[in-house]
Design an enzyme around this catalytic site. Structure first.
Site, short mmCIF file in Angstrom:
data_model
loop_
_atom_site.label_atom_id
_atom_site.label_comp_id
_atom_site.label_asym_id
_atom_site.label_seq_id
_atom_site.Cartn_x
_atom_site.Cartn_y
_atom_site.Cartn_z
CG HIS A 92 -117.75 -58.40 -40.18
ND1 HIS A 92 -117.52 -57.20 -39.50
CD2 HIS A 92 -116.43 -59.20 -40.15
CE1 HIS A 92 -116.29 -57.28 -39.30
NE2 HIS A 92 -115.63 -58.28 -39.80
CG ASP A 141 -111.84 -56.08 -39.55
OD1 ASP A 141 -112.89 -56.47 -39.94
OD2 ASP A 141 -111.27 -56.34 -38.40
CD GLU A 177 -116.03 -60.94 -37.40
OE1 GLU A 177 -115.08 -62.02 -37.39
OE2 GLU A 177 -115.86 -59.97 -37.01
CD GLU A 178 -114.69 -56.78 -35.94
OE1 GLU A 178 -113.97 -57.32 -34.87
OE2 GLU A 178 -114.11 -56.35 -36.91
CG ASP A 183 -113.29 -60.38 -41.50
OD1 ASP A 183 -112.87 -59.23 -41.69
OD2 ASP A 183 -114.07 -60.79 -40.68
CG HIS A 195 -109.31 -54.83 -34.79
ND1 HIS A 195 -109.79 -55.73 -33.92
CD2 HIS A 195 -109.76 -55.18 -35.80
CE1 HIS A 195 -110.54 -56.61 -34.25
NE2 HIS A 195 -110.70 -56.25 -35.76
ZN LIG Z 1 -113.39 -58.50 -39.58
#
Ligand SMILES: [Zn+2]
Length: 350
Positions: free
Chosen positions: A66, A175, A205-206, A228, A317
């Site tokens: 992604h 990420d 994707e998130e 990922d 994140h």
């Molecule tokens: Zn990810």
């Protein structure tokens, strides 16, 4: 091991909030065009690159990475020009304190995540965990000026540049830009195989694996690889059994996460492939969170034989996500050989 960190830096720093991945897509197209037979963008914005196989009975292999990153969307501008927002993806509110962001309006504006200073908090407020609604974005401008550039629906991303630290790289949005990078580098090095290889740079994707679903529906792969980041909780306070993965111990071969139980044949095949090519690897079991692997495995009539390469990431994140350069290099090699060696394995249920 020589990593093109200049390219990784460009990829990680380029903004791409869920649903607004166009700048990422343009960058990727430029990088991979000479290496693929076909390139197309579907209606949702997934970028699909095909490397045709040599065989007439080619199987379809889909790889999903992604290209979106967690971000925000403007919901309101108040009478003083402060911006309120909603999250696009899973944020831990405490990580927002005192961060710079970029509001992508008519032009890009740098803002700061404001919240209540500790000096004016009550003792009760001081002991409370912050929530998203405690924050606002301060653009350093009054309402009139902000309204010229910013509208409800504009997206916001984190502002942080990539630096190298020891054997690691550190930036916002590793990420999943580290995987975008790995997939690009793999396409550059991949030998032609019997199979048709679909490298898909997915969107959204998130916010719930949305782009990969429609891409898998269209491609209908026989084999699939998700690509990922995963948790590396190898830090002070973590118990041995809580680490998930560790930085510098190699690329991770996913066994399962909350969205997917990887096909045991694929897990076995990937382990064998890593051993055969002397690639450092570690197992990954993540009990919360999911990846595009879920869509690649199940948004296909009859399902596909799927697994995933995961890249151990600390501080995930947050704005200071960190990966180990050797794990990234192992990720490229593991993906490349796992695609190339597919027909060496007996895929029947044993
Ligand atoms: Zn990810």
């Amino acid at each position: 091991m020589l990593l093109n960190t200049a390219l990784l830096k460009k990829i990680a720093e380029t903004p791409g909030a869920p649903g607004r991945e166009q700048k990422m897509r343009e960058l990727i197209v430029k990088e991979i065009k000479p290496y693929v037979d076909l390139l197309e963008t579907d209606n949702m914005g997934n970028l699909i690159a095909l490397v045709k196989g040599k065989s007439k009975q080619a199987h379809k292999v889909m790889i999903g990475a992604h290209m979106d990153e967690i971000g925000f969307i403007v919901t309101h501008v108040d009478d003083h020009g402060f911006v309120r927002f909603h999250t696009l993806g899973g944020f831990d509110p405490k990580t927002l304190t005192a961060q710079r962001v970029i509001v992508h309006g008519k032009k890009d504006l740098v803002g700061v995540m404001g919240s209540k200073p500790i000096h004016v908090m009550t003792s009760e407020e001081r002991s409370k965990v912050p929530v998203i609604n405690d924050y606002f974005i301060d653009l350093g401008m009054g309402k009139k000026e902000v309204d010229k550039y910013v509208a409800v629906g504009d997206v916001i991303t984190r502002e942080r540049e990539l630096i190298e630290m020891g054997d690691c790289v550190n930036c916002k949005s590793l990420d999943n830009r580290v995987s975008v990078f790995i997939l690009i580098e793999t396409l550059k090095q991949l030998k032609k195989t019997d199979n048709d290889v679909y490298a898909v740079f997915t969107v959204q994707e998130e916010v719930g694996i949305r782009g990969a679903q429609v891409a898998a529906l269209k491609i209908q792969p026989d084999f699939g690889f998700g690509l990922d980041t995963t948790i590396a909780f190898d830090v002070p306070g973590a118990k041995e059994y809580e680490k998930v993965t560790e930085l510098g111990k190699g690329a991770a071969i996913k066994i399962m996460d909350a969205s997917t139980i990887c096909d045991y044949r694929m897990v076995d095949y990937m382990r064998q492939t890593a051993t055969r090519h002397k690639i450092k690897w570690q197992p990954e079991i993540l009990t919360a969170g999911g990846t595009d692997t879920a869509a690649i495995q199940r948004h296909v009539a009859g399902g596909s034989i799927s697994g995933a390469v995961s890249i151990p990431t600390r501080h995930i994140h947050q704005v200071i996500e960190m990966c180990h350069k050797e794990d990234i290099a192992c990720g490229i090699r593991l993906l490349k050989h796992s695609i190339e060696d597919l027909s060496r394995y007996d895929w029947s249920f044993k």
